[in-house]
Design a protein around this motif. Sequence first.
Motif, PDB file in Angstrom:
ATOM      1  N   MET A   1       1.067  -1.276   0.368  1.00 48.15           N
ATOM      2  CA  MET A   1       0.087  -0.056  -0.317  1.00 48.15           C
ATOM      3  C   MET A   1       1.465   1.164   0.036  1.00 48.15           C
ATOM      4  SD  MET A   1      -3.331  -1.014   2.051  1.00 48.15           S
ATOM      5  CE  MET A   1      -2.842  -1.341   3.620  1.00 48.15           C
ATOM      6  N   PRO A   2       0.701   2.159  -0.865  1.00 52.33           N
ATOM      7  CA  PRO A   2       1.754   3.715  -1.145  1.00 52.33           C
ATOM      8  C   PRO A   2       0.956   4.616   0.451  1.00 52.33           C
ATOM      9  CG  PRO A   2      -0.070   3.237  -2.566  1.00 52.33           C
ATOM     10  CD  PRO A   2      -0.711   2.425  -1.945  1.00 52.33           C
ATOM     11  N   TRP A   3       1.624   4.866   0.655  1.00 48.27           N
ATOM     12  CA  TRP A   3       1.473   6.494   1.623  1.00 48.27           C
ATOM     13  C   TRP A   3       1.960   7.382   1.002  1.00 48.27           C
ATOM     14  CZ3 TRP A   3       0.811   6.527   6.779  1.00 48.27           C
ATOM     15  CH2 TRP A   3       0.846   7.816   6.868  1.00 48.27           C
ATOM     16  N   VAL A   4       0.210   8.221   1.192  1.00 48.46           N
ATOM     17  CA  VAL A   4       0.425   9.275   1.224  1.00 48.46           C
ATOM     18  C   VAL A   4       0.930  10.624   1.892  1.00 48.46           C
ATOM     19  CG1 VAL A   4      -1.242  11.544   0.230  1.00 48.46           C
ATOM     20  CG2 VAL A   4      -1.909   8.519  -0.251  1.00 48.46           C
ATOM     21  N   ARG A   5       1.475  11.243   1.302  1.00 50.95           N
ATOM     22  CA  ARG A   5       2.094  12.651   2.843  1.00 50.95           C
ATOM     23  C   ARG A   5       1.011  13.283   2.799  1.00 50.95           C
ATOM     24  NH1 ARG A   5       6.993  14.413  -0.810  1.00 50.95           N
ATOM     25  NH2 ARG A   5       7.366  12.163  -1.925  1.00 50.95           N
ATOM     26  N   PRO A   6       1.115  13.612   3.952  1.00 50.64           N
ATOM     27  CA  PRO A   6       0.601  14.827   4.655  1.00 50.64           C
ATOM     28  C   PRO A   6       0.663  16.370   3.005  1.00 50.64           C
ATOM     29  CG  PRO A   6       2.476  14.430   6.337  1.00 50.64           C
ATOM     30  CD  PRO A   6       2.956  13.597   4.906  1.00 50.64           C
ATOM     31  N   TYR A   7      -1.215  16.766   3.197  1.00 48.66           N
ATOM     32  CA  TYR A   7      -0.508  18.133   2.559  1.00 48.66           C
ATOM     33  C   TYR A   7      -2.196  18.944   2.847  1.00 48.66           C
ATOM     34  CZ  TYR A   7      -4.716  14.862  -0.163  1.00 48.66           C
ATOM     35  OH  TYR A   7      -5.897  14.335  -0.385  1.00 48.66           O
ATOM     36  N   THR A   8      -2.440  19.686   2.250  1.00 52.37           N
ATOM     37  CA  THR A   8      -3.293  20.972   2.109  1.00 52.37           C
ATOM     38  C   THR A   8      -3.949  21.164   1.465  1.00 52.37           C
ATOM     39  OG1 THR A   8      -1.481  22.228   3.728  1.00 52.37           O
ATOM     40  CG2 THR A   8      -3.979  23.394   2.497  1.00 52.37           C
ATOM     41  N   ARG A   9      -5.364  20.491   0.841  1.00 51.82           N
ATOM     42  CA  ARG A   9      -6.857  20.804   0.170  1.00 51.82           C
ATOM     43  C   ARG A   9      -6.321  21.876  -0.064  1.00 51.82           C
ATOM     44  NH1 ARG A   9     -11.675  17.227   2.045  1.00 51.82           N
ATOM     45  NH2 ARG A   9      -9.862  14.735   1.636  1.00 51.82           N
ATOM     46  N   ALA A  10      -6.988  22.311  -1.579  1.00 48.60           N
ATOM     47  CA  ALA A  10      -7.278  24.285  -2.439  1.00 48.60           C
ATOM     48  C   ALA A  10      -7.946  24.500  -1.081  1.00 48.60           C
ATOM     49  CB  ALA A  10      -7.894  24.032  -3.501  1.00 48.60           C
ATOM     50  N   ASP A  11      -8.981  23.584  -0.714  1.00 52.01           N
ATOM     51  CA  ASP A  11      -9.626  24.843   0.218  1.00 52.01           C
ATOM     52  C   ASP A  11      -9.351  25.286   1.631  1.00 52.01           C
ATOM     53  OD1 ASP A  11     -10.124  22.379   1.201  1.00 52.01           O
ATOM     54  OD2 ASP A  11     -12.605  22.209   1.630  1.00 52.01           O
ATOM     55  N   GLY A  12      -8.695  24.500   1.884  1.00 52.26           N
ATOM     56  CA  GLY A  12      -6.953  25.166   2.892  1.00 52.26           C
ATOM     57  C   GLY A  12      -7.049  23.887   4.137  1.00 52.26           C
ATOM     58  N   THR A  13      -7.900  22.556   3.911  1.00 51.97           N
ATOM     59  CA  THR A  13      -7.348  21.860   4.597  1.00 51.97           C
ATOM     60  C   THR A  13      -7.065  20.876   4.799  1.00 51.97           C
ATOM     61  OG1 THR A  13     -10.286  21.331   4.310  1.00 51.97           O
ATOM     62  CG2 THR A  13      -9.170  19.628   5.476  1.00 51.97           C
ATOM     63  N   GLN A  14      -6.192  20.930   5.848  1.00 50.92           N
ATOM     64  CA  GLN A  14      -5.773  19.856   6.368  1.00 50.92           C
ATOM     65  C   GLN A  14      -5.437  18.213   5.969  1.00 50.92           C
ATOM     66  OE1 GLN A  14      -2.181  21.191   6.560  1.00 50.92           O
ATOM     67  NE2 GLN A  14      -2.403  23.265   5.851  1.00 50.92           N
ATOM     68  N   VAL A  15      -4.660  17.774   5.381  1.00 55.84           N
ATOM     69  CA  VAL A  15      -4.350  16.079   5.347  1.00 55.84           C
ATOM     70  C   VAL A  15      -3.725  15.935   6.138  1.00 55.84           C
ATOM     71  CG1 VAL A  15      -5.406  14.310   3.792  1.00 55.84           C
ATOM     72  CG2 VAL A  15      -6.325  16.730   3.599  1.00 55.84           C
TER      73      VAL A  15
ATOM     74  N   SER B   1      -2.343   5.929   4.574  1.00 53.39           N
ATOM     75  CA  SER B   1      -1.352   5.105   3.385  1.00 53.39           C
ATOM     76  C   SER B   1      -3.308   4.549   2.633  1.00 53.39           C
ATOM     77  CB  SER B   1      -1.264   3.210   4.174  1.00 53.39           C
ATOM     78  OG  SER B   1      -2.304   2.912   4.789  1.00 53.39           O
ATOM     79  N   ARG B   2      -2.580   4.068   1.334  1.00 57.56           N
ATOM     80  CA  ARG B   2      -4.184   3.682   0.924  1.00 57.56           C
ATOM     81  C   ARG B   2      -4.402   2.478  -0.223  1.00 57.56           C
ATOM     82  NH1 ARG B   2      -5.346   8.735  -3.403  1.00 57.56           N
ATOM     83  NH2 ARG B   2      -6.963   7.767  -4.799  1.00 57.56           N
ATOM     84  N   TRP B   3      -5.180   2.087  -0.668  1.00 59.38           N
ATOM     85  CA  TRP B   3      -5.131   0.557  -1.519  1.00 59.38           C
ATOM     86  C   TRP B   3      -4.591   1.248  -3.452  1.00 59.38           C
ATOM     87  CZ3 TRP B   3      -6.117  -4.308  -0.915  1.00 59.38           C
ATOM     88  CH2 TRP B   3      -6.485  -4.465   0.942  1.00 59.38           C
ATOM     89  N   ALA B   4      -3.535   0.374  -3.637  1.00 57.95           N
ATOM     90  CA  ALA B   4      -3.483   0.822  -5.171  1.00 57.95           C
ATOM     91  C   ALA B   4      -4.208   0.588  -6.058  1.00 57.95           C
ATOM     92  CB  ALA B   4      -1.857  -0.391  -5.396  1.00 57.95           C
ATOM     93  N   PRO B   5      -4.430   1.372  -7.324  1.00 58.38           N
ATOM     94  CA  PRO B   5      -5.611   1.063  -8.185  1.00 58.38           C
ATOM     95  C   PRO B   5      -5.374  -0.428  -8.420  1.00 58.38           C
ATOM     96  CG  PRO B   5      -3.821   2.608  -8.552  1.00 58.38           C
ATOM     97  CD  PRO B   5      -2.880   2.655  -7.977  1.00 58.38           C
ATOM     98  N   GLY B   6      -6.948  -0.814  -7.988  1.00 55.50           N
ATOM     99  CA  GLY B   6      -6.542  -2.411  -8.677  1.00 55.50           C
ATOM    100  C   GLY B   6      -6.934  -3.159  -7.060  1.00 55.50           C
ATOM    101  N   ALA B   7      -6.396  -2.694  -6.249  1.00 58.04           N
ATOM    102  CA  ALA B   7      -5.559  -3.877  -5.654  1.00 58.04           C
ATOM    103  C   ALA B   7      -6.614  -4.252  -4.301  1.00 58.04           C
ATOM    104  CB  ALA B   7      -4.926  -3.017  -4.631  1.00 58.04           C
ATOM    105  N   ARG B   8      -8.037  -4.056  -4.299  1.00 59.71           N
ATOM    106  CA  ARG B   8      -9.123  -4.692  -3.669  1.00 59.71           C
ATOM    107  C   ARG B   8      -9.393  -5.230  -4.947  1.00 59.71           C
ATOM    108  NH1 ARG B   8     -10.696  -1.080   0.358  1.00 59.71           N
ATOM    109  NH2 ARG B   8      -9.617   1.683   0.227  1.00 59.71           N
ATOM    110  N   ARG B   9      -9.628  -4.974  -6.111  1.00 59.79           N
ATOM    111  CA  ARG B   9     -10.166  -6.061  -6.699  1.00 59.79           C
ATOM    112  C   ARG B   9      -9.663  -7.190  -6.805  1.00 59.79           C
ATOM    113  NH1 ARG B   9      -9.642  -8.229 -11.737  1.00 59.79           N
ATOM    114  NH2 ARG B   9     -11.460  -9.007 -12.541  1.00 59.79           N
ATOM    115  N   GLU B  10      -8.232  -7.300  -6.824  1.00 57.02           N
ATOM    116  CA  GLU B  10      -7.226  -8.858  -6.431  1.00 57.02           C
ATOM    117  C   GLU B  10      -7.440  -9.512  -5.007  1.00 57.02           C
ATOM    118  OE1 GLU B  10      -3.376  -6.820  -7.760  1.00 57.02           O
ATOM    119  OE2 GLU B  10      -3.576  -6.421  -9.531  1.00 57.02           O
ATOM    120  N   MET B  11      -7.174  -8.149  -4.007  1.00 60.70           N
ATOM    121  CA  MET B  11      -7.313  -8.684  -2.785  1.00 60.70           C
ATOM    122  C   MET B  11      -8.833  -9.549  -2.501  1.00 60.70           C
ATOM    123  SD  MET B  11      -6.014  -9.432  -0.197  1.00 60.70           S
ATOM    124  CE  MET B  11      -4.914  -8.526   0.102  1.00 60.70           C
ATOM    125  N   SER B  12     -10.198  -8.724  -2.733  1.00 57.82           N
ATOM    126  CA  SER B  12     -11.413  -9.857  -2.490  1.00 57.82           C
ATOM    127  C   SER B  12     -11.185 -11.225  -3.649  1.00 57.82           C
ATOM    128  CB  SER B  12     -12.334  -8.905  -3.442  1.00 57.82           C
ATOM    129  OG  SER B  12     -12.359  -8.682  -4.274  1.00 57.82           O
TER     130      SER B  12
END
Length: 97
Positions: A1-15, A19-30
């Motif tokens: 699973m790739p790690w998404v670094r902290p970032y700021t959205r266009a509306d100013g929200t801090q994220v 970690s999040r699933w890679a594209p297609g990984a949910r289907r493969e895992m299911s």
Amino acid sequence: MPWVRPYTRADGTQVRGHSRWAPGARREMSLLAMFVAAVAVLGNGTPGPGTDSGADRLPRPKSTTVYPIRFPGTRSMPAPRPKPTVSYPIRWDRSSR
């Protein structure tokens, strides 16, 4: 699973970083989970302790051996005498002797 670094959205929200699933990984895992579940349901695993595997109900060949084993020609059992297999006399050519 790739790690998404902290970032700021266009509306100013801090994220925060996450970690999040890679594209297609949910289907493969299911698909993998369904395969493992199918193997478990179909019984390809070993039976647990105390389960009846049905091995005691299988027909087994009966032993035909009679003990003690005796061989002909020994002291305990003399060798059988040969018996003729024909009921008519066999004439031998006496000229060859």
